[in-house]
Design a protein around this motif. Structure first.
Motif: not given
Length: 446
Positions: A1-2, A4-5, A24-28, A75, A78
């Motif tokens: 979860e932590i 990042t890009s 998860p759908n993250k702002p990557l 998502a 990845y």
């Protein structure tokens, strides 16, 4: 979860990580990479094998039939490198890796990559497919997908049916029972979700001989609903029941009358061992659908297309009804059944030229071979009389020729499965634009 890009998450080679991982759908803006600690042992751009499992970390499917990898809506970004995905439970599993789950076009998972990885089911359970590929901007490459074949089950190595777009399947070994790779097979909610822009290149599609009479088998590659597909440079072997290809429009459950197959290229492939060659259904014969448009089959080599004790089928090269713009050129085929079987409704703008093919027992049938129409459809082909049918049973239109055996063609080295034309062959330069007749493919490594 932590993460990042641009982050790399390293999993210990040889370790087992259990339970479903939901991306998860993250702002990557760049990939989060999940890779084995021994990824350096896995050469980039080279296909892996099960013998390299010790250099991989293992992610196992969750309990109660859950996948090893799933995606949240939308998502993205990845990448997996050097991972073994495995089912450990005997509970029925619909997908080992599930990329997308019926999302709309605006919240599809996207930018996902699987590289140099290994997928397998549990020996005591059923896994319906290796990858459910219902995502966008997705690449599966250099991987080994085996064991997805079971009795009484519609299983696939890779299958996508809704939202699949801009995907590449490159340089993998893939096993699947019913279909090794398929697109379509379930009705998408709208025409915007038809699988589109698909590249399948450099793969080895195979059904293990150990599966014979034990696994439900249909075909190696199937399209039921898709647009803009390039299937090139693949090796396909051992489809002992039915046709190697099924290009058959299906509005599967009568919920998608917009179902179609459009703009498909099948080129530079070697097919070795199948009951039949290519089955083309240009319009669904059960429910409303669109009509197939623009299918090109070019420079392929078909070996051992036969119905006998090894392969169950009629041994035909092409079976076709309906469709518009079907072009079949510069192929070489050793088919022991009919060359072409036209049935029901004739396709429009059908061209079959510059091929070296087997006449089979019945040649070309479903049309009057003496007609002007037949001469327009079939031009400048050489038929090999592999079945030694008498002259009175020849069935092909004027403008084509027949030879008594393959020995008259002048192939480079038939014993080495090299069916390019030798320099002395009289059929060199006899095709359109000065090309050679038939295929120019060299044998492919297995």
């Amino acid at each position: 979860e932590i993460a990042t890009s641009g982050d790399v998450i390293e999993l210990q080679a040889g370790a087992v990580y259990s339970g479903t991982i939901t991306l998860p759908n993250k702002p990557l803006t760049d990939y989060v990479t999940i890779q084995s600690s021994a990824v350096g042992n896995l050469v980039p751009d080279k296909r892996v094998s099960p013998a390299q499992r010790s250099s991989m970390a293992t992610i196992t499917a969750g309990m109660l039939g859950r996948p090893a990898i799933a995606t949240a809506k939308g998502a993205h970004h990845y990448k997996f490198i050097g991972i073994e995905f495995a089912a450990t439970s005997s509970t029925y599993n619909y997908g080992l890796v599930v990329l997308g789950n019926g999302e709309t076009a605006v919240n599809l998972p996207h930018h996902i990559e699987i590289d140099r990885s290994y997928m397998r089911p549990n020996k005591t359970g059923v896994v319906r497919r290796g990858i459910a590929l219902n995502s966008a901007e997705t690449i599966v490459k250099n991987s080994y997908i085996e064991g997805f074949g079971f009795p009484g089950e519609e299983t696939q190595g890779i299958c996508g049916w809704t939202g699949t777009r801009n995907v590449k399947i490159l340089n993998n070994y893939i096993e699947g029972g019913a279909e090794n790779i398929m697109f379509g097979g379930a009705d998408p909610a709208s025409a915007d979700l038809i699988p589109i822009d698909i590249e399948v290149h450099g793969n080895y599609l195979n059904k293990p001989q150990a599966w014979a009479d034990k696994v439900s088998v249909k075909t190696l590659f199937e399209l039921k609903n898709s647009k803009r597909v390039r299937f090139t440079g693949n090796l396909m072997t051992n489809n002992w029941k039915g046709s190697a290809f099924r290009i058959t429009i299906r509005n599967q459950d009568n919920g998608a009358p917009f179902s179609t197959i459009e703009d498909v290229l099948i080129k530079d492939n070697i097919i070795d061992g199948a009951g039949d060659g290519i089955n083309i259904l240009g319009k669904d014969d059960l429910y409303p659908s669109q009509v197939l448009k623009n299918l090109t089959i070019e420079n392929n080599l078909f070996l051992n297309i036969r119905g006998d004790k090894e392969f169950e089928g009629g041994g035909y090269l092409i079976q076709v009804t309906q469709g518009e713009g079907i072009t079949i050129v510069n192929n070489t085929a050793f088919n022991w059944g009919s060359t072409i079987k036209f049935y029901d409704t004739m396709p429009k703008a059908f061209v079959f030229r510059d091929n070296i093919i087997g006449h089979g027992l019945y040649g070309v049938h479903g049309i009057d071979n003496r007609s002007a129409q037949a001469q327009t459809l079939l031009q400048n082909n050489v038929f090999m009389n592999l079945n030694r049918v008498p002259t009175s049973d020849y069935a092909f239109p004027a403008g084509n020729t027949i030879v008594a055996s393959m020995d008259e063609i002048g192939f480079a080295d038939p014993n080495a499965k090299d069916f390019r034309l030798a320099p002395a062959s009289k059929y060199r330069g006899k095709a359109k634009n000065g090309k050679n007749l038939g295929s120019d493919l060299a044998p492919m490594p297995r």
